[in-house]
Design an enzyme around this catalytic site. Sequence first.
Site, short mmCIF file in Angstrom:
data_model
loop_
_atom_site.label_atom_id
_atom_site.label_comp_id
_atom_site.label_asym_id
_atom_site.label_seq_id
_atom_site.Cartn_x
_atom_site.Cartn_y
_atom_site.Cartn_z
N GLN A 61 -20.82 12.34 -37.26
CA GLN A 61 -19.87 11.59 -38.09
C GLN A 61 -18.51 11.47 -37.40
OE1 GLN A 61 -19.96 12.04 -42.45
NE2 GLN A 61 -17.88 12.84 -42.28
N THR B 206 0.89 -1.16 0.00
CA THR B 206 0.00 0.00 0.00
C THR B 206 0.92 1.20 0.00
OG1 THR B 206 -0.10 0.20 2.40
CG2 THR B 206 -1.77 -1.21 1.39
N HIS B 207 0.53 2.27 -0.66
CA HIS B 207 1.39 3.46 -0.80
C HIS B 207 2.74 3.10 -1.43
CE1 HIS B 207 -1.46 5.37 2.06
NE2 HIS B 207 -1.41 4.18 2.65
N GLU C 59 4.87 -0.28 -21.21
CA GLU C 59 4.82 1.18 -21.20
C GLU C 59 3.86 1.72 -22.26
OE1 GLU C 59 9.10 2.84 -20.08
OE2 GLU C 59 9.19 1.19 -21.47
N ASN D 49 14.15 -3.08 -22.06
CA ASN D 49 13.08 -2.18 -21.61
C ASN D 49 11.69 -2.79 -21.77
OD1 ASN D 49 14.95 -0.15 -20.99
ND2 ASN D 49 14.96 0.56 -23.12
N LYS E 147 -17.02 8.11 -35.34
CA LYS E 147 -16.48 6.85 -35.85
C LYS E 147 -15.01 6.63 -35.57
CE LYS E 147 -20.12 6.89 -38.71
NZ LYS E 147 -20.36 8.18 -38.06
N SER F 202 17.96 -0.66 -26.02
CA SER F 202 18.21 0.78 -26.12
C SER F 202 19.12 1.00 -27.32
CB SER F 202 18.89 1.27 -24.84
OG SER F 202 19.62 2.45 -25.10
#
Length: 486
Positions: free
Chosen positions: A346, A173-174, A314, A309, A349, A301
């Site tokens: 319109q 928590t937190h 992400e 990564n 869409k 990278s």
Amino acid sequence: MTSGAGEANIPLSFMRKISSTVARSGRFARGPAAEVAAFSESVSFDWRLWRHDIAGSMAHAAMLHRAGLLTRTELKSILGGLTAIGREIAAGTFRWRPELEDVHMNIEAELTCRVAAGAKLHTGRSRNDQIALDLRLWLRDETIAVGQDLRTLQKALVALAEANVAVVMPGYTHLQRAQPVFFAHHALAYVEMFDRDHDRLGDSYDRLGVCPLGSGALAGSTLPLDRAFVARQLGFVDGRGRPRLTENSMDAVSDRDFAIEFCAICALIGVHLSRLAEDMILWASAEFGFIRIGDAYTTGSSLMPQKKNPDVAELTRGKSGRVIGNLMSLLTLLKGLPLTYNRDLQEDKERLFDTADTVRACLRVMAGMLSDTTIHAGACRAAAEDPQLLATDLADDLVRQGVPFREAHHLVGAAVAHAEKAGKRLDDLTIEEWRRVSAKFGSKASGVFDLDRAMRRRALPGAPSPREVRRQLARWRRVVGNPELP
Ligand code: ARG
């Protein structure tokens, strides 16, 4: 009602002429300015409604025949023409013409060029009820597809949970370590979320299932259309097979609530995906080291050779912003519109298409990523073995001895502070040290720090005891294996 005998007797050259200017013929002396045509066309994106547009036109034509507004021969030539056009669109050989504005006009104009009776297809119909119908038909399919993609993701979560059923990790928590949980419990929390989304799709699917055709431009038609027949043809029926029709023609042509609902559900799916992505990004960091995402779902990278990564996670987190934005666009689009149809509609869409495409892609790629993710059981367990995570268990033990909870909370807090000052782990305090904090700590104080026992004691429904987690896993295995919406 008579329809004239045989094929409509209109010269083909005339048909060609009106079909190239369909919506303007008669009333207008000249065509739209080039920039207006480019500004207002929608066929560049709404062409993808073609399958549903044709299905709607076929049902409408069949109804016109029943109502005596088309002869059998005319109906047959319309159905044949639409089938051929559909085949060409599917094969990619159909020539879309932007000057004909939208998918509806393109198909109708081409049909009319080929089949004279095509000029009768739009009898009693407006593009306003036609687009309302196409969108509902298209959304029915997309809703089912998103539901299936949700199930795929849930299955991947359940499989990962099952494969790591004994892995203990800290719950947070937190973003501070709080109490120990099983990894499976954490994964199943997401399965719960996605299941609520699945439920929501089911609810909205029900509201999608009313047929707007026959509402005309806004006030129905003076012709004897059989709305119930069209509804039945297109599967707009209740559980007992009775047709379900929109009940107010003005609402029917200007309502986009169903589109907003879909976007709202997808926005929430996006939020859930984003939270899952965020957890995985954190866990994959060296600081946590809880998981390894497979090479196929990570990127390198361009500069730093060592990097791996979590771009998929992400991007999923990022794309959820787009999906939320689409919902805002639709709400804003609708909020100032007077009844009934306005061309602003319109603009619904692209937001709708983007929402469905984005959410479905995210669901599928996240499912793939989860299936290619390894859990580092040792690192998870090491983090969960922090004895402070069982401070609440210790307070609970005091409560069992009759100590009021507030006092128990205070005493355990004091013990934690003492351990910190002494530079010791909580479970390394001696009996004397415990006693010094409070005589209420019995000799059993240290027994509470047995992690496996602590997990077994979390036995309430919905809590992460091994038995409860296994029960939940079994439940989810059944649910996610079930037949799909509707
Ligand atoms: N392309 C239009 C749309 O997406 C179809 C309806 C056009 N209706 C009209 N009255 N101009 O909304």
